[in-house]
Design a protein around this motif. Structure first.
Motif, short mmCIF file in Angstrom:
data_model
loop_
_atom_site.label_atom_id
_atom_site.label_comp_id
_atom_site.label_asym_id
_atom_site.label_seq_id
_atom_site.Cartn_x
_atom_site.Cartn_y
_atom_site.Cartn_z
N LYS A 1 0.71 -1.08 -0.08
CA LYS A 1 -0.01 -0.18 -0.16
C LYS A 1 0.95 1.37 0.02
CE LYS A 1 -4.03 -2.36 2.64
NZ LYS A 1 -4.67 -2.08 3.62
N HIS A 2 1.98 1.25 -0.08
CA HIS A 2 3.17 2.17 -0.04
C HIS A 2 3.55 2.91 -1.32
CE1 HIS A 2 3.51 0.30 3.96
NE2 HIS A 2 3.55 1.46 4.29
N VAL A 3 2.50 2.54 -2.34
CA VAL A 3 2.99 3.12 -3.81
C VAL A 3 1.48 3.51 -4.28
CG1 VAL A 3 5.06 1.99 -4.13
CG2 VAL A 3 2.94 0.84 -4.77
N LYS A 4 1.54 4.39 -5.40
CA LYS A 4 -0.02 4.52 -5.93
C LYS A 4 -0.37 3.59 -6.65
CE LYS A 4 0.05 9.59 -5.40
NZ LYS A 4 -0.17 10.90 -6.11
N GLY A 5 0.81 2.62 -7.37
CA GLY A 5 0.35 1.65 -8.45
C GLY A 5 1.72 0.73 -8.49
N SER A 6 1.16 -0.37 -8.86
CA SER A 6 2.11 -1.38 -9.16
C SER A 6 1.75 -2.03 -10.32
CB SER A 6 2.12 -2.30 -7.89
OG SER A 6 3.43 -3.54 -8.01
N PHE A 7 2.96 -2.19 -11.20
CA PHE A 7 2.63 -2.86 -12.56
C PHE A 7 3.72 -3.79 -12.90
CE2 PHE A 7 1.22 1.47 -12.28
CZ PHE A 7 -0.18 1.34 -12.54
N GLN A 8 3.19 -4.91 -14.02
CA GLN A 8 4.22 -5.64 -14.25
C GLN A 8 4.09 -5.51 -15.99
OE1 GLN A 8 5.29 -8.10 -11.31
NE2 GLN A 8 5.39 -9.20 -12.97
N LEU A 9 5.34 -5.34 -16.55
CA LEU A 9 5.40 -5.25 -17.82
C LEU A 9 5.55 -6.68 -18.49
CD1 LEU A 9 7.76 -2.34 -18.08
CD2 LEU A 9 5.05 -2.39 -18.32
N PRO A 10 5.16 -6.83 -19.69
CA PRO A 10 5.49 -7.97 -20.31
C PRO A 10 6.76 -8.46 -20.69
CG PRO A 10 3.75 -6.98 -21.63
CD PRO A 10 4.43 -6.04 -20.53
N ASP A 11 7.37 -9.57 -20.59
CA ASP A 11 8.99 -9.80 -20.51
C ASP A 11 9.47 -10.00 -21.92
OD1 ASP A 11 7.73 -12.43 -20.58
OD2 ASP A 11 8.93 -13.02 -18.83
N THR A 12 8.43 -10.19 -23.02
CA THR A 12 8.82 -10.55 -24.35
C THR A 12 8.10 -9.32 -25.24
OG1 THR A 12 7.22 -11.89 -24.61
CG2 THR A 12 9.20 -12.63 -23.79
N ALA A 13 8.81 -9.44 -26.35
CA ALA A 13 8.11 -8.36 -27.23
C ALA A 13 7.81 -9.20 -28.47
CB ALA A 13 8.93 -7.18 -27.54
N SER A 14 7.18 -10.47 -28.61
CA SER A 14 7.31 -11.28 -29.76
C SER A 14 6.03 -11.17 -30.64
CB SER A 14 7.09 -12.83 -29.10
OG SER A 14 6.22 -12.82 -28.32
N ASN A 15 5.26 -10.03 -30.15
CA ASN A 15 4.22 -9.52 -31.28
C ASN A 15 3.91 -8.21 -30.83
OD1 ASN A 15 1.86 -9.40 -29.35
ND2 ASN A 15 1.97 -11.62 -29.13
N PRO A 16 3.20 -7.55 -31.55
CA PRO A 16 3.04 -6.13 -31.64
C PRO A 16 2.13 -5.87 -30.55
CG PRO A 16 2.98 -6.67 -33.99
CD PRO A 16 3.19 -8.03 -32.88
N ASP A 17 1.34 -6.79 -30.11
CA ASP A 17 0.39 -6.40 -29.15
C ASP A 17 1.04 -6.33 -27.60
OD1 ASP A 17 -1.89 -6.25 -30.80
OD2 ASP A 17 -2.58 -8.33 -30.25
N GLN A 18 2.20 -7.12 -27.46
CA GLN A 18 2.77 -6.99 -26.16
C GLN A 18 3.36 -5.66 -26.13
OE1 GLN A 18 5.03 -10.64 -26.87
NE2 GLN A 18 4.01 -11.47 -24.82
N LEU A 19 4.05 -5.09 -27.04
CA LEU A 19 4.74 -3.74 -27.05
C LEU A 19 3.67 -2.66 -26.72
CD1 LEU A 19 7.27 -2.32 -27.31
CD2 LEU A 19 7.18 -2.08 -29.71
N TRP A 20 2.46 -2.84 -27.53
CA TRP A 20 1.31 -1.82 -27.41
C TRP A 20 1.05 -1.91 -25.80
CZ3 TRP A 20 -4.00 -3.33 -26.95
CH2 TRP A 20 -4.73 -2.48 -27.02
N HIS A 21 0.92 -3.15 -25.30
CA HIS A 21 0.25 -3.11 -24.14
C HIS A 21 1.25 -2.81 -22.75
CE1 HIS A 21 -0.11 -6.09 -20.30
NE2 HIS A 21 -1.38 -5.29 -20.14
#
Length: 149
Positions: free
Chosen positions: A123-143
């Motif tokens: 709770k000590h941050v405003k947000g926490s996010f996980q990025l995709p660990d690959t860019a094997s398709n354009p949707d992952q980069l867009w995400h």
């Protein structure tokens, strides 16, 4: 090889006003460290001790009245940022914490310094996010770009 989402993340940081980054180098965060260090609009400083690095970033953000990025490797390194992260949260001082993580399949396999890292600051941050660990398709980069924005 530096993945395109890492390059995009740092470029977006610069566009959003991040001018300073404190880097605590490690093998997992090497792509982030190199990309921040090479970006012409972001002044990067390297401080290996994570606890000290986090408090230096906190002081900079407080004095400059602007967000400072903080980059470290995975595992217990991220925990060393926690005291300054909590202080920044309660003082409403803007820090952008970027931590590398180990692959999910390595968790709970007796791998040294591996922790359950998602949402490690709770709770000590405003947000926490996980990025995709690959860019094997354009949707992952867009995400990834959507998350960073």
């Amino acid at each position: 090889m530096i993945l395109p989402q890492i390059t995009d993340l740092v470029a977006i940081c610069a566009k959003k006003g991040i001018e300073n980054a404190i880097l605590s180098p490690g093998s997992r965060c090497a792509p982030l460290t190199l990309t921040f260090a090479r970006h012409p609009e972001i002044h990067s400083r390297t401080i290996s001790d994570e606890r000290s690095a986090a408090f230096i970033a906190l002081g900079m953000a407080q004095q400059l009245d602007q967000p400072v990025a903080l980059v470290c490797t995975s595992g217990s390194a991220a925990l060393n940022y926690f005291p300054a992260v909590a202080e920044a949260f309660f003082q409403q001082i803007p820090l952008l914490i970027l931590t590398a993580d180990r692959p999910a399949e390595w968790i709970d396999q007796y791998d040294g310094q591996t922790i359950f890292q998602p949402e490690v600051y709770g709770k000590h941050v405003k947000g926490s996010f996980q990025l995709p660990d690959t860019a094997s398709n354009p949707d992952q980069l867009w995400h990834s770009s959507r998350i960073v924005n």
